[in-house]
Design a protein around this motif. Structure first.
Motif, PDB file in Angstrom:
ATOM      1  N   VAL A   7       0.877  -1.178   0.000  1.00 18.83           N
ATOM      2  CA  VAL A   7       0.000   0.000   0.000  1.00 18.83           C
ATOM      3  C   VAL A   7       0.909   1.221   0.000  1.00 18.83           C
ATOM      4  CG1 VAL A   7      -1.839   1.260   1.179  1.00 18.83           C
ATOM      5  CG2 VAL A   7      -1.827  -1.257   1.219  1.00 18.83           C
ATOM      6  N   LEU A   8       0.817   2.032  -1.044  1.00 16.50           N
ATOM      7  CA  LEU A   8       1.688   3.205  -1.194  1.00 16.50           C
ATOM      8  C   LEU A   8       0.915   4.459  -0.772  1.00 16.50           C
ATOM      9  CD1 LEU A   8       4.360   2.141  -2.283  1.00 16.50           C
ATOM     10  CD2 LEU A   8       2.527   0.949  -3.485  1.00 16.50           C
ATOM     11  N   ALA A   9       1.629   5.457  -0.366  1.00 24.28           N
ATOM     12  CA  ALA A   9       1.014   6.647   0.259  1.00 24.28           C
ATOM     13  C   ALA A   9      -0.010   7.317  -0.645  1.00 24.28           C
ATOM     14  CB  ALA A   9       2.102   7.640   0.642  1.00 24.28           C
ATOM     15  N   ASP A  10       0.308   7.375  -1.924  1.00 26.69           N
ATOM     16  CA  ASP A  10      -0.604   8.067  -2.855  1.00 26.69           C
ATOM     17  C   ASP A  10      -0.305   7.568  -4.267  1.00 26.69           C
ATOM     18  OD1 ASP A  10       1.442  11.052  -2.401  1.00 26.69           O
ATOM     19  OD2 ASP A  10       1.786   9.293  -3.674  1.00 26.69           O
ATOM     20  N   LYS A  11      -0.996   8.105  -5.260  1.00 25.31           N
ATOM     21  CA  LYS A  11      -0.858   7.564  -6.617  1.00 25.31           C
ATOM     22  C   LYS A  11       0.542   7.815  -7.169  1.00 25.31           C
ATOM     23  CE  LYS A  11      -3.079   6.977 -11.054  1.00 25.31           C
ATOM     24  NZ  LYS A  11      -4.164   7.370 -11.951  1.00 25.31           N
ATOM     25  N   THR A  12       1.131   8.955  -6.784  1.00 22.07           N
ATOM     26  CA  THR A  12       2.499   9.237  -7.253  1.00 22.07           C
ATOM     27  C   THR A  12       3.459   8.169  -6.756  1.00 22.07           C
ATOM     28  OG1 THR A  12       2.044  11.611  -7.298  1.00 22.07           O
ATOM     29  CG2 THR A  12       4.368  10.932  -7.219  1.00 22.07           C
ATOM     30  N   ALA A  13       3.327   7.823  -5.482  1.00 25.15           N
ATOM     31  CA  ALA A  13       4.189   6.779  -4.915  1.00 25.15           C
ATOM     32  C   ALA A  13       3.898   5.428  -5.564  1.00 25.15           C
ATOM     33  CB  ALA A  13       3.987   6.699  -3.407  1.00 25.15           C
ATOM     34  N   LEU A  14       2.627   5.177  -5.865  1.00 23.04           N
ATOM     35  CA  LEU A  14       2.245   3.938  -6.550  1.00 23.04           C
ATOM     36  C   LEU A  14       2.928   3.849  -7.914  1.00 23.04           C
ATOM     37  CD1 LEU A  14       0.457   1.435  -7.230  1.00 23.04           C
ATOM     38  CD2 LEU A  14      -1.386   3.022  -7.753  1.00 23.04           C
ATOM     39  N   VAL A  15       2.920   4.946  -8.665  1.00 24.89           N
ATOM     40  CA  VAL A  15       3.542   4.945  -9.993  1.00 24.89           C
ATOM     41  C   VAL A  15       5.050   4.769  -9.880  1.00 24.89           C
ATOM     42  CG1 VAL A  15       4.000   6.375 -12.038  1.00 24.89           C
ATOM     43  CG2 VAL A  15       1.703   6.287 -11.053  1.00 24.89           C
ATOM     44  N   GLU A  16       5.664   5.462  -8.894  1.00 29.82           N
ATOM     45  CA  GLU A  16       7.118   5.334  -8.713  1.00 29.82           C
ATOM     46  C   GLU A  16       7.511   3.897  -8.375  1.00 29.82           C
ATOM     47  OE1 GLU A  16       7.862   9.953  -7.144  1.00 29.82           O
ATOM     48  OE2 GLU A  16       7.909   8.248  -5.721  1.00 29.82           O
ATOM     49  N   ARG A  17       6.757   3.265  -7.474  1.00 28.18           N
ATOM     50  CA  ARG A  17       7.055   1.885  -7.076  1.00 28.18           C
ATOM     51  C   ARG A  17       6.811   0.936  -8.253  1.00 28.18           C
ATOM     52  NH1 ARG A  17      10.109  -1.832  -4.833  1.00 28.18           N
ATOM     53  NH2 ARG A  17       9.041  -3.425  -3.577  1.00 28.18           N
ATOM     54  N   SER A  18       5.741   1.175  -8.984  1.00 26.47           N
ATOM     55  CA  SER A  18       5.443   0.331 -10.156  1.00 26.47           C
ATOM     56  C   SER A  18       6.572   0.437 -11.174  1.00 26.47           C
ATOM     57  CB  SER A  18       4.124   0.766 -10.812  1.00 26.47           C
ATOM     58  OG  SER A  18       3.079   0.801  -9.887  1.00 26.47           O
ATOM     59  N   LEU A  19       7.048   1.657 -11.405  1.00 31.37           N
ATOM     60  CA  LEU A  19       8.142   1.857 -12.364  1.00 31.37           C
ATOM     61  C   LEU A  19       9.387   1.093 -11.932  1.00 31.37           C
ATOM     62  CD1 LEU A  19       9.178   3.388 -14.908  1.00 31.37           C
ATOM     63  CD2 LEU A  19       9.923   5.204 -13.333  1.00 31.37           C
ATOM     64  N   GLU A  20       9.699   1.195 -10.645  1.00 31.28           N
ATOM     65  CA  GLU A  20      10.891   0.506 -10.106  1.00 31.28           C
ATOM     66  C   GLU A  20      10.791  -1.003 -10.322  1.00 31.28           C
ATOM     67  OE1 GLU A  20      11.054   0.883  -5.862  1.00 31.28           O
ATOM     68  OE2 GLU A  20      12.955  -0.187  -5.664  1.00 31.28           O
ATOM     69  N   LEU A  21       9.631  -1.563  -9.997  1.00 27.07           N
ATOM     70  CA  LEU A  21       9.460  -3.022 -10.087  1.00 27.07           C
ATOM     71  C   LEU A  21       9.376  -3.482 -11.540  1.00 27.07           C
ATOM     72  CD1 LEU A  21       6.887  -3.475  -7.201  1.00 27.07           C
ATOM     73  CD2 LEU A  21       9.181  -4.510  -7.278  1.00 27.07           C
ATOM     74  N   VAL A  22       8.617  -2.772 -12.359  1.00 22.66           N
ATOM     75  CA  VAL A  22       8.466  -3.186 -13.763  1.00 22.66           C
ATOM     76  C   VAL A  22       9.804  -3.099 -14.479  1.00 22.66           C
ATOM     77  CG1 VAL A  22       7.407  -2.542 -15.977  1.00 22.66           C
ATOM     78  CG2 VAL A  22       6.003  -2.686 -13.910  1.00 22.66           C
ATOM     79  N   ARG A  23      10.550  -2.020 -14.201  1.00 25.13           N
ATOM     80  CA  ARG A  23      11.872  -1.903 -14.825  1.00 25.13           C
ATOM     81  C   ARG A  23      12.783  -3.070 -14.419  1.00 25.13           C
ATOM     82  NH1 ARG A  23      15.999   3.225 -15.262  1.00 25.13           N
ATOM     83  NH2 ARG A  23      17.516   2.109 -16.562  1.00 25.13           N
ATOM     84  N   ALA A  24      12.722  -3.418 -13.146  1.00 26.58           N
ATOM     85  CA  ALA A  24      13.552  -4.536 -12.664  1.00 26.58           C
ATOM     86  C   ALA A  24      13.166  -5.836 -13.365  1.00 26.58           C
ATOM     87  CB  ALA A  24      13.415  -4.687 -11.154  1.00 26.58           C
ATOM     88  N   LYS A  25      11.883  -6.055 -13.562  1.00 25.81           N
ATOM     89  CA  LYS A  25      11.436  -7.294 -14.218  1.00 25.81           C
ATOM     90  C   LYS A  25      11.749  -7.284 -15.701  1.00 25.81           C
ATOM     91  CE  LYS A  25       9.801  -9.088 -10.438  1.00 25.81           C
ATOM     92  NZ  LYS A  25      10.537 -10.164  -9.765  1.00 25.81           N
ATOM     93  N   ILE A  26      11.732  -6.111 -16.320  1.00 20.98           N
ATOM     94  CA  ILE A  26      12.151  -6.009 -17.727  1.00 20.98           C
ATOM     95  C   ILE A  26      13.629  -6.379 -17.844  1.00 20.98           C
ATOM     96  CG2 ILE A  26      12.618  -4.390 -19.621  1.00 20.98           C
ATOM     97  CD1 ILE A  26      10.036  -2.874 -18.801  1.00 20.98           C
ATOM     98  N   ASP A  27      14.448  -5.782 -16.965  1.00 22.64           N
ATOM     99  CA  ASP A  27      15.884  -6.078 -16.983  1.00 22.64           C
ATOM    100  C   ASP A  27      16.145  -7.561 -16.760  1.00 22.64           C
ATOM    101  OD1 ASP A  27      16.926  -2.994 -15.249  1.00 22.64           O
ATOM    102  OD2 ASP A  27      16.350  -3.375 -17.329  1.00 22.64           O
ATOM    103  N   GLU A  28      15.405  -8.138 -15.795  1.00 29.25           N
ATOM    104  CA  GLU A  28      15.577  -9.568 -15.460  1.00 29.25           C
ATOM    105  C   GLU A  28      15.246 -10.439 -16.664  1.00 29.25           C
ATOM    106  OE1 GLU A  28      13.886 -10.773 -11.553  1.00 29.25           O
ATOM    107  OE2 GLU A  28      12.851 -12.326 -12.698  1.00 29.25           O
ATOM    108  N   ALA A  29      14.157 -10.129 -17.329  1.00 30.81           N
ATOM    109  CA  ALA A  29      13.723 -10.929 -18.487  1.00 30.81           C
ATOM    110  C   ALA A  29      14.761 -10.844 -19.607  1.00 30.81           C
ATOM    111  CB  ALA A  29      12.367 -10.441 -18.986  1.00 30.81           C
ATOM    112  N   ILE A  30      15.278  -9.651 -19.847  1.00 32.60           N
ATOM    113  CA  ILE A  30      16.254  -9.476 -20.930  1.00 32.60           C
ATOM    114  C   ILE A  30      17.560 -10.186 -20.593  1.00 32.60           C
ATOM    115  CG2 ILE A  30      17.689  -7.751 -22.122  1.00 32.60           C
ATOM    116  CD1 ILE A  30      15.219  -5.868 -22.015  1.00 32.60           C
ATOM    117  N   GLN A  31      17.935 -10.137 -19.293  1.00 32.41           N
ATOM    118  CA  GLN A  31      19.145 -10.869 -18.880  1.00 32.41           C
ATOM    119  C   GLN A  31      18.966 -12.377 -19.098  1.00 32.41           C
ATOM    120  OE1 GLN A  31      19.829  -9.698 -14.798  1.00 32.41           O
ATOM    121  NE2 GLN A  31      20.258  -7.575 -15.406  1.00 32.41           N
TER     122      GLN A  31
END
Ligand SMILES: O=C(O)[C@H](O)[C@@H](O)[C@H](O)[C@H](O)COP(=O)(O)O
Length: 240
Positions: A7-31
């Motif tokens: 649960v993130l504080a607000d939508k901005t924090a939700l988007v920031e956390r989503s970006l962090e996780l999605v980017r990590a999973k993109i990198d992982e998949a490409i690796q």
């Protein structure tokens, strides 16, 4: 299944956390496989995430874009999930055209377009009928009625287990949607949920007992990781 709820504080924090996780999973998949397959959600919640992804310098030629569902409208229609993602992200960076795999919506009818997309997925993933591919990432939202993708309560689409893609039905309006088994074969599923209007649906989705045909997001139990990223207004009543 590996289940995470944040649960993130607000939508901005939700988007920031989503970006962090999605980017990590993109990198992982490409690796791991030198490519990433990601299916996008429609609606309004993911748009700022797509806008943030457009600011990154990623190997776009290694990333393949799909959609988990699509309204049965032309790709120029304001309701089109494809149009939203293109305007927010895809057309702003250098994706090869061949890496964008929109759900067709201009054929004879929804059923034939669903079958056409199924055939495209089978060809892309080099699988036979009856087999299910493992998307690296599937992004989803939920409606106030606990639908996800275009899997709406008490519709036939919820029962389809032998296909990748089927026809959804929103109050008589046709949609095309990934099926429950296709979503559940994903390596990573992210639900992005924002706003107090989603509280009641989340309460039923997370309840110990509730009818999955009434609350379809309960059907999403992927073989891989399941992430629920909620803003505080959406997630405040959940005991997580
Ligand atoms: O085509 C769609 O509309 C989506 O796939 C749908 O499942 C969406 O994710 C939810 O309805 C939440 O929509 P919001 O993000 O606008 O609340």
């Amino acid at each position: 299944m590996n289940h995470h709820v944040e649960v993130l504080a607000d939508k901005t924090a939700l988007v920031e956390r989503s970006l962090e996780l999605v980017r990590a999973k993109i990198d992982e998949a490409i690796q791991q496989s030198d490519r990433c397959t990601i299916a996008l959600a429609g609606g309004s919640t993911p748009k700022p995430l797509y806008e943030s992804l457009a600011t990154l310098n990623l190997p776009w030629e290694k990333i393949h874009i799909f959609w988990g569902d699509e309204r049965y409208v032309p790709p120029t229609d304001p309701d089109s999930n494809q149009l939203m993602a293109r305007q927010a992200w895809l057309d702003l960076v250098s994706f090869p055209d061949a890496n964008i795999h929109p759900i067709p919506t201009q054929g004879e009818d929804p059923a034939s377009d669903a079958q056409r997309h199924e055939a495209h997925l089978q060809q892309f993933f080099a699988i036979s009928p009856g087999e299910f591919p493992n998307f690296d990432i599937i992004l989803l939202g939920i409606g106030d009625d606990a639908h996800t993708a275009s899997l709406f309560p008490h519709t036939e689409a919820l029962q389809v287990r032998d296909r990748l893609v089927t026809v959804g039905n929103k109050d008589g309006q046709p949609r095309i949607t990934f099926t429950v088994p296709l979503i559940n074969h994903a390596h990573n599923v992210f639900f992005l949920v924002a706003g107090a209007s989603k509280q009641q649906a989340l309460g039923q989705i997370f309840a110990a007992e509730a009818d999955p045909l009434t609350y379809p997001a309960r059907l999403i139990q992927p073989v891989g990781e399941l992430w629920w990223l909620l803003d505080e207004p959406a997630g405040r009543e959940l005991a997580v």
